[in-house]
Write an enzyme that holds these catalytic residues in place. Sequence first.
Site, PDB file in Angstrom:
ATOM      1  N   GLY A 498       0.892  -0.584   0.257  1.00  0.00           N
ATOM      2  CA  GLY A 498       0.147  -0.148  -0.421  1.00  0.00           C
ATOM      3  C   GLY A 498       0.704   1.205  -0.201  1.00  0.00           C
ATOM      4  O   GLY A 498       2.275   1.255  -0.215  1.00  0.00           O
ATOM      5  N   GLY A 500       0.957   4.447   2.357  1.00  0.00           N
ATOM      6  CA  GLY A 500       0.627   5.327   3.328  1.00  0.00           C
ATOM      7  C   GLY A 500       1.827   6.438   2.585  1.00  0.00           C
ATOM      8  O   GLY A 500       2.327   7.218   1.778  1.00  0.00           O
ATOM      9  N   GLY A 503       5.023   6.989   2.619  1.00  0.00           N
ATOM     10  CA  GLY A 503       5.651   7.125   1.809  1.00  0.00           C
ATOM     11  C   GLY A 503       5.131   5.626   1.139  1.00  0.00           C
ATOM     12  O   GLY A 503       4.155   4.827   2.310  1.00  0.00           O
ATOM     13  N   ASP A 616      -2.928  10.820  13.017  1.00  0.00           N
ATOM     14  CA  ASP A 616      -3.533  10.019  12.061  1.00  0.00           C
ATOM     15  C   ASP A 616      -4.141   9.214  11.979  1.00  0.00           C
ATOM     16  O   ASP A 616      -3.621   8.131  11.419  1.00  0.00           O
ATOM     17  CB  ASP A 616      -2.626  10.020  11.385  1.00  0.00           C
ATOM     18  CG  ASP A 616      -2.918   9.652   9.651  1.00  0.00           C
ATOM     19  OD1 ASP A 616      -3.831  10.100   9.039  1.00  0.00           O
ATOM     20  OD2 ASP A 616      -2.318   9.340   8.765  1.00  0.00           O
TER      21      ASP A 616
END
Length: 808
Positions: A498, A500, A503, A616
């Site tokens: 994935g 993010g 990075g 986050d």
Amino acid sequence: MFLVYYFLFFVFGASNALDTIAPNQSIKDGQTLVSARGIFELGFFNPGNSSKRYLGIWYKKDTQTVAWVANRVTSLSDLSGILNVTDQGNLVLLDGKDRVIWSSNISGSMRYPVLQLLDSGNLVVKDRNDSHPENFLWQSFDHPCDTLLPGMKLGRNFKTRMDRFLSSWKSTEDPAPGQFSVWIDSNGFPQLVLREGAAIQYRAGSWNGVGFTGTPALKPNDPVCDFKFVLNENEVYYKCDPTNSLVSRLWVNQTGSIERLILSSQRKTWLHAYSAPVDQCDNYSLCGANARCETNSSRVCSCLEGFVPKSPEGWSLSNWTEGCVRRGSPLDCKNGNEFKIYAGFKLPDTSNSWFNTSMSVEECREMCLRNCSCTASANSDISKKSGCLLWFGDLVDMRLRTDVQQDLFIRMVNSEQDRTDKSREVGIIVGSVGLMAILMVGLILFIRKKKLKKQGMLNSNYKKYKTGDGKEDMELWVFDIASIAKATDNFSSNNKLGQGGFGPVYKGTLQEGQEIAVKRLSKSSGQGIEEFKNEVTLIAKLQHRNLVKLLGCCIQEDENMLIYEYMPNKSLDFFIFDQTRSKLLDWLKRIHIIGGIARGMLYLHQDSRMRIIHRDLKASNVLLDNDMNPKISDFGMARIFGGDEIEANTNKVVGTYGYMSPEYAIDGVFSMKSDVFSFGVLVLEIVSGKKNRGFSHPDHYHNLLGHAWILWKEERRLELAVDTLGESRPPPEVLRYIHVGLLCVQQRPEDRPSMSSVVLMLGSECSLPDPKQPGFFSERNLFEPESSSGNTHSCTTNELTLSTLEAR
Ligand SMILES: *[C@@H]1O[C@H](CO)[C@@H](O)[C@H](O)[C@H]1NC(C)=O
Ligand SMILES: *[C@@H]1O[C@H](CO)[C@@H](O)[C@H](O)[C@H]1NC(C)=O
């Protein structure tokens, strides 16, 4: 224009809706001036319950909040006050016996003066045909009281020697200057200070081109207003220019806090955006000279490297005021000196510093090196990477602030004696030369290898890194880039798990078969290698069932990577927002997941040795292990990446739209309560199976929070969960989860529960308070346009957020 005013005055002479009066007209007690768009009002008032009368300016929407007072010191005792404008443009406040209570004391004069109250809150005397601020004969902005309004300067004019500073009211009933004041101290390199009497109480610090080194708030490109710092031979000032129609103010309150508040026009309350001082390390010079302060550390104060406590007894009793002195002899330049680079510090007190804003960094260090009494140097402007700031003598009032990306060079004596002391102090860093170090490393590698064999990581390259304080024996795997490249098949796209904000993430398999997740940080954090390692080591120490385990890092060739344990079940968003996969998460599992996230967050906030604010938290940052246990990931990233640094040109994303609390989105102010907000959003998402961002409903335009709130108010509370698992009806305890979710997303941070209360509420039957309206429940509700009459200054929170933060 002038004629129009005259005409209006003539026709509506008794009306209060004027913003301008001319000479020989007056304002009596009971009459007011109102600025053109109806933002501010000037008139007579009683502060609090006092019977005294004052002439002042307040917000039309909140008449209790007074932004400026004319006669702060001399009050009127009855309703006989009258403000006159003289022919020359002087303002004179008289009482019933025609005694002068207050006057603007203007020395010049003007041909056609008028008095006007502007929408900025500035009361000005100007020529009726000339509105240029430079030509105002007099303005209240030159005489601040306790409030700094947007557009107002705080600072000193070197030519006129005029200081514009804020001073608190004595009490809510007495606007006379109280104990606390806020200044731009222009001794040495200018800095923003809060004083109690004459003594400095708190230093927001010097301006480094990006922000004040002593506070994370107050910086340019603030969504509310545009903070500026100007320093030239004529003047020095800070100013916040309005950038939109939000009404905000900065003030110093009677108990000595600097607060930034934003008016929510809908609810007519002031939202808290920022306040300072914040914690004990903000107390001026708590640790004395040559020491640094670190809140939430086992030792609040510690000496800088090469320094020792002046009074070891006092130091051991936490009496730090005497500070630290240089180890051994005082500065001796004969043996040559070196500079030690520190990053992540609030710069020391600059009141005795020397500066030159046009010198280059090299010239600056050179200059410090040449002068033996120079103890430290730094760039005065890190945005331009230029300018020189030098300190002579003791370094006072330093604190750790990992988000300050500024190097401070501190002079060290370069003697053999000192060098060995130093290596003992910082611990053994791999690659250092001493024989002892080599022996130790050998020993460590040997032991590690034995341990590793058991863990199946034998052939990976690794090193042990020991942290700086010499006491903690925490270890961290430092992987070789070659072994990581091999493990991830040279970062092949097939292995990409994935992307993010920090990075891409790759899956990897070490030679020994262990599966890992590799987060390749998109850009170096701006920290030095040692600081980066220190930070990673700190974070590796956090161990909790509901946190993803950090195994190590890899720092090489400008690459920073973090190595985590691999989570086979991907992340929560993969399940809850997918129609098919969401069936795999029944109600019991969902409740279990919410509880796990809550405990993980509680650990970060409270139970771990350092307080970590995640910043986050969201569904894609909650990973699931084989048994669907939630594991929070990306914790500590904000720490590594220097906190709230917002840079539009990098991939540093500091929050995610849909999970951000109002106070963060608006002013970039984080607290544990902003994490609580994100947690609340996550709870409602898990229960409803819907994303907050992008939520749509045929009946209204609100987001998921707004939808949940409507259902709650209409007593259709469980309906939020009906779609989630099709046939399986939500069990009654789901109601408690919705309730807690709504408590967490309340507008005001202080209304939201702490994570410890959340854990308690989820796990017990205790009765819960009624939730208040959530923050950001609609894209439009927080700040309405200034007036309802179709004003075009409308500014939705949505625009605000997107313009300053990179949402994803
Ligand atoms: C001043 O502000 C601080 C920080 O926001 C707050 O805790 C304190 O209660 C305030 N004092 C007054 C008198 O409003
Ligand atoms: C070193 O700096 C101090 C403070 O600015 C100054 O007084 C002194 O003259 C300087 N010494 C030399 C050798 O330049």
